[in-house]
Design a protein around this motif. Structure first.
Motif, PDB file in Angstrom:
ATOM      1  N   ALA A   1      -3.182   1.256  -8.233  1.00 55.71           N
ATOM      2  CA  ALA A   1      -2.001   0.410  -8.363  1.00 55.71           C
ATOM      3  C   ALA A   1      -1.280   0.500  -7.034  1.00 55.71           C
ATOM      4  CB  ALA A   1      -1.118   0.895  -9.495  1.00 55.71           C
ATOM      5  N   GLY A   2      -1.169  -0.620  -6.348  1.00 52.42           N
ATOM      6  CA  GLY A   2      -0.609  -0.577  -5.005  1.00 52.42           C
ATOM      7  C   GLY A   2      -1.463   0.337  -4.158  1.00 52.42           C
ATOM      8  N   GLU A   3      -0.828   1.305  -3.532  1.00 48.33           N
ATOM      9  CA  GLU A   3      -1.623   2.187  -2.682  1.00 48.33           C
ATOM     10  C   GLU A   3      -1.969   3.501  -3.365  1.00 48.33           C
ATOM     11  OE1 GLU A   3       2.059   4.075  -0.070  1.00 48.33           O
ATOM     12  OE2 GLU A   3       0.993   2.281   0.603  1.00 48.33           O
ATOM     13  N   PHE A   4      -1.749   3.548  -4.679  1.00 48.68           N
ATOM     14  CA  PHE A   4      -2.026   4.795  -5.396  1.00 48.68           C
ATOM     15  C   PHE A   4      -3.286   4.704  -6.244  1.00 48.68           C
ATOM     16  CE2 PHE A   4       2.570   4.837  -4.675  1.00 48.68           C
ATOM     17  CZ  PHE A   4       2.641   5.999  -3.915  1.00 48.68           C
ATOM     18  N   ALA A   5      -4.035   5.779  -6.252  1.00 51.98           N
ATOM     19  CA  ALA A   5      -5.225   5.867  -7.101  1.00 51.98           C
ATOM     20  C   ALA A   5      -4.991   6.965  -8.130  1.00 51.98           C
ATOM     21  CB  ALA A   5      -6.440   6.198  -6.253  1.00 51.98           C
ATOM     22  N   PHE A   6      -5.566   6.772  -9.306  1.00 55.92           N
ATOM     23  CA  PHE A   6      -5.416   7.740 -10.398  1.00 55.92           C
ATOM     24  C   PHE A   6      -6.780   8.335 -10.707  1.00 55.92           C
ATOM     25  CE2 PHE A   6      -1.066   6.681 -11.723  1.00 55.92           C
ATOM     26  CZ  PHE A   6      -0.888   5.505 -11.006  1.00 55.92           C
ATOM     27  N   VAL A   7      -6.894   9.638 -10.624  1.00 57.91           N
ATOM     28  CA  VAL A   7      -8.193  10.283 -10.872  1.00 57.91           C
ATOM     29  C   VAL A   7      -8.031  11.468 -11.822  1.00 57.91           C
ATOM     30  CG1 VAL A   7      -9.173   9.609  -8.632  1.00 57.91           C
ATOM     31  CG2 VAL A   7      -7.995  11.794  -8.852  1.00 57.91           C
ATOM     32  N   PRO A   8      -9.097  11.790 -12.574  1.00 57.22           N
ATOM     33  CA  PRO A   8      -9.011  12.943 -13.466  1.00 57.22           C
ATOM     34  C   PRO A   8      -9.052  14.252 -12.687  1.00 57.22           C
ATOM     35  CG  PRO A   8     -11.203  11.934 -13.564  1.00 57.22           C
ATOM     36  CD  PRO A   8     -10.384  11.081 -12.661  1.00 57.22           C
ATOM     37  N   ALA A   9      -8.221  15.210 -13.065  1.00 60.17           N
ATOM     38  CA  ALA A   9      -8.323  16.554 -12.502  1.00 60.17           C
ATOM     39  C   ALA A   9      -9.457  17.282 -13.234  1.00 60.17           C
ATOM     40  CB  ALA A   9      -7.016  17.308 -12.706  1.00 60.17           C
ATOM     41  N   VAL A  10     -10.115  18.191 -12.544  1.00 58.71           N
ATOM     42  CA  VAL A  10     -11.176  18.973 -13.192  1.00 58.71           C
ATOM     43  C   VAL A  10     -10.562  20.252 -13.752  1.00 58.71           C
ATOM     44  CG1 VAL A  10     -13.403  20.115 -12.879  1.00 58.71           C
ATOM     45  CG2 VAL A  10     -12.820  18.136 -11.487  1.00 58.71           C
ATOM     46  N   GLY A  11     -10.797  20.512 -15.021  1.00 57.48           N
ATOM     47  CA  GLY A  11     -10.363  21.783 -15.613  1.00 57.48           C
ATOM     48  C   GLY A  11      -8.864  21.907 -15.802  1.00 57.48           C
TER      49      GLY A  11
ATOM     50  N   ASP B   1       1.787   4.282 -17.604  1.00 55.46           N
ATOM     51  CA  ASP B   1       2.379   3.164 -16.871  1.00 55.46           C
ATOM     52  C   ASP B   1       2.270   3.473 -15.375  1.00 55.46           C
ATOM     53  OD1 ASP B   1       4.091   1.453 -15.511  1.00 55.46           O
ATOM     54  OD2 ASP B   1       5.503   1.339 -17.184  1.00 55.46           O
ATOM     55  N   THR B   2       1.621   2.593 -14.616  1.00 55.82           N
ATOM     56  CA  THR B   2       1.377   2.910 -13.206  1.00 55.82           C
ATOM     57  C   THR B   2       2.605   2.668 -12.324  1.00 55.82           C
ATOM     58  OG1 THR B   2       0.510   0.683 -12.812  1.00 55.82           O
ATOM     59  CG2 THR B   2      -1.087   2.404 -13.336  1.00 55.82           C
ATOM     60  N   GLN B   3       3.658   2.087 -12.876  1.00 52.61           N
ATOM     61  CA  GLN B   3       4.878   1.945 -12.079  1.00 52.61           C
ATOM     62  C   GLN B   3       5.710   3.212 -12.118  1.00 52.61           C
ATOM     63  OE1 GLN B   3       6.734  -2.247 -11.652  1.00 52.61           O
ATOM     64  NE2 GLN B   3       6.410  -1.881 -13.828  1.00 52.61           N
ATOM     65  N   SER B   4       5.823   3.781 -13.324  1.00 49.76           N
ATOM     66  CA  SER B   4       6.688   4.959 -13.480  1.00 49.76           C
ATOM     67  C   SER B   4       5.888   6.260 -13.535  1.00 49.76           C
ATOM     68  CB  SER B   4       7.509   4.819 -14.762  1.00 49.76           C
ATOM     69  OG  SER B   4       6.622   4.740 -15.881  1.00 49.76           O
TER      70      SER B   4
END
Lengths: 403, 109
Positions: free
Chosen positions: A270-280, A332-335
């Motif tokens: 979203a915009g310049e942010f990426a969302f990824v799963p943390a391991v463990g 929500d990727t904005q907040s």
């Protein structure tokens, strides 16, 4: 009298022929709103339509489909199913039948289709490496053996073990990119010329377990199991080598046991942010894609497996590892805040959005159903029976880099 | 004094044995759940047919030289430095031992 009988016969014949053929004008079927769902325990797939939300056909005889995945031909007619037992099956979803099937290795984990749609690549655990096939005929075109593991025990047949290959994706320029789990490498195989060429990146970080490529095909990122952080290659500037990102992440944190490795397919941005799963950890990480620094983290219900953005990127949907795999959370990727928690049932394994994102399908393995939700209100719309469903793959993947 | 000690020892021995005997009975219902966990959740690394994936193959022929206690210990505590997690939050030692025994028998094939 004789002519009358002949005429009746011809009529019956014509009618029955019409009834048999899928391609009569009244019965044309396009594939753009279709998909294939893996039913892993029974070695079957279900062909579905996501406009009518119905099952169109079942096809069986596909072998061990645990962890199976699919890519599509660019005409969206053929689904290539990568089975766990090394099976590569080409399904004709217009005719509801298997077009071709080969067993290409002993143990495989996924595949990719080339930019021009002419090559299908499969990544293998045993023997470790990548095989590349003609997408039309499934004839072998290239057999790329992974790095030998000299210090390890031998294979059962006495041969030297090779590194398992994970995180195989296609990249622009007729390339395949993949990671070598046991030898800590990333390889880029360039098939743009008749003789293919491989560029090897070594010491990329310990035990890459999966990878993803950004939707524009520029960044390849491998998750590392053996250490904190991720390995990144900028494919626009391969000469810069591998960059180790997020390396401070997890330092000092006591990690929980990991019962299911997260998947890095899908690039929630979203915009310049990426969302990824943390391991463990019970967290989704937010990464700034300009600096590749962690920009935040969101506490979630369990260890995330898939972190997937809707096509409009407004919300990110997250499922979780055993034993918390009965839950879906929506961010929500904005907040960067949680807006909803759903309880679809035990064993929510995978999600797939319709091409423009008004609906999401999810497989609920232990309840033997596929659930369909609208993405605006997150309300359950319909359930479709399926036997231990896992991956759901819609045909619009045919036209997306890395899928 | 000595006799008392032996007496206590015997009692403890008998009691602990009977407790173990009881715990050894993993209920039919729980066996069904464990079967599912082995196929689906162990299977996510070891393969649903247990012939290996990112994790090693754990079919009877692969475990021939591995004692049941070793397997039980591995299931409960995991293997540090590898992707094998400790399962002690999910499984009791008795359940882990049952899984180890059945793995060697090939029950989950």
């Amino acid at each position: 009298m004789k002519y009358q009988i002949q005429l009746i016969c011809i009529c019956i014949l014509t009618l029955s022929l019409n009834a048999c053929m899928n391609t009569t004008p009244d019965n044309l079927r396009a594939t753009g709103d279709m998909g294939v769902v893996i039913e892993r325990a029974t070695g079957q797939v279900q062909i579905v339509n996501h406009t009518s939300k119905t099952t169109l056909a079942h096809i069986d005889g596909l072998g061990d489909l645990s962890h199976a995945s699919i890519v599509y031909s660019r005409d969206q007619r053929f689904a290539y199913v990568f089975g766990r037992d090394g099976g590569l099956t080409k399904i004709d979803i217009l005719k509801d039948q298997i077009d071709k099937r080969i067993i290409q290795s002993g143990n495989s984990i996924g595949g990719a289709i080339s930019q021009d749609g002419k090559l299908v690549a499969v990544s293998n655990y045993t023997p470790g490496g990548v095989k590349v096939f003609d997408a039309d005929t499934l004839e072998l075109i290239a057999d790329i053996s992974a790095t030998k593991l000299l210090g390890h025990a031998k294979n059962k047949d006495g041969t030297t073990k090779r590194s398992k290959v994970v995180g195989l994706v296609d990249a622009p320029g007729q390339k395949f990119v993949f990671s070598l789990f046991d030898s800590d490498e990333i390889w880029v195989a360039d098939f743009s010329k008749p003789q293919y060429h491989i560029t090897k990146y070594t010491d990329i970080g310990r035990a890459p377990y999966d990878a993803l490529i950004s939707p524009d095909g520029r960044y390849y990122i491998a998750g590392l199991f053996g250490e904190d952080g991720m390995a990144l290659i900028d494919l626009w500037h391969p000469e810069n080598g591998v960059k180790h990102i997020l390396k401070n992440y997890g330092k000092g944190d006591k990690k929980l046991p990991v019962y299911k490795m997260p998947h890095l397919e899908g690039w929630a941005m979203a915009g310049e942010f990426a969302f990824v799963p943390a391991v463990g950890q019970h967290k989704v990480l937010v990464i700034n894609t300009r600096t590749w620094q962690q920009a935040g983290e969101i506490k979630v219900h369990g260890q995330p497996v898939f972190v997937m953005a809707q096509p409009d990127n407004r919300y990110v949907w997250v499922n979780f590892a055993f034993p918390r795999n009965d839950t879906i959370q929506i961010i929500d990727t904005q907040s960067n805040s949680l807006i909803k928690t759903l309880k679809p049932g035990k064993g929510v394994l995978h999600m797939e959005f319709t091409p423009r994102g008004e609906h999401v399908w999810m497989s609920v393995r232990d309840e033997n159903i596929i659930q369909i939700y609208d993405t605006k209100q997150q309300q359950l719309l319909k359930q479709i029976p399926a036997t231990h469903p896992s991956g759901i793959f819609f045909t619009n993947r045919a036209h997306q880099i890395g899928l | 004094m000595k006799l008392t000690f032996i007496g206590i020892f015997c009692c403890v021995f008998i009691v602990s044995n009977s407790v173990l005997a009881n715990q050894n009975n993993v209920s039919k219902q729980r066996q069904k759940e464990l079967f599912h966990i082995v196929k689906q959740d162990c299977g996510s690394c070891h393969g649903m047919t247990l012939k290996g994936g990112l994790g090693t193959a754990i079919l009877p022929e692969d475990l021939k030289n591995k004692p049941i206690d070793f397997l039980t210990f591995t299931i409960i505590n995991g293997r540090p430095g590898t992707a094998m997690p400790p399962w002690k939050e999910i499984l009791t030692p008795i359940e882990a031992k049952w899984i180890a025994q059945e793995l060697k028998k090939g029950t989950f094939k």
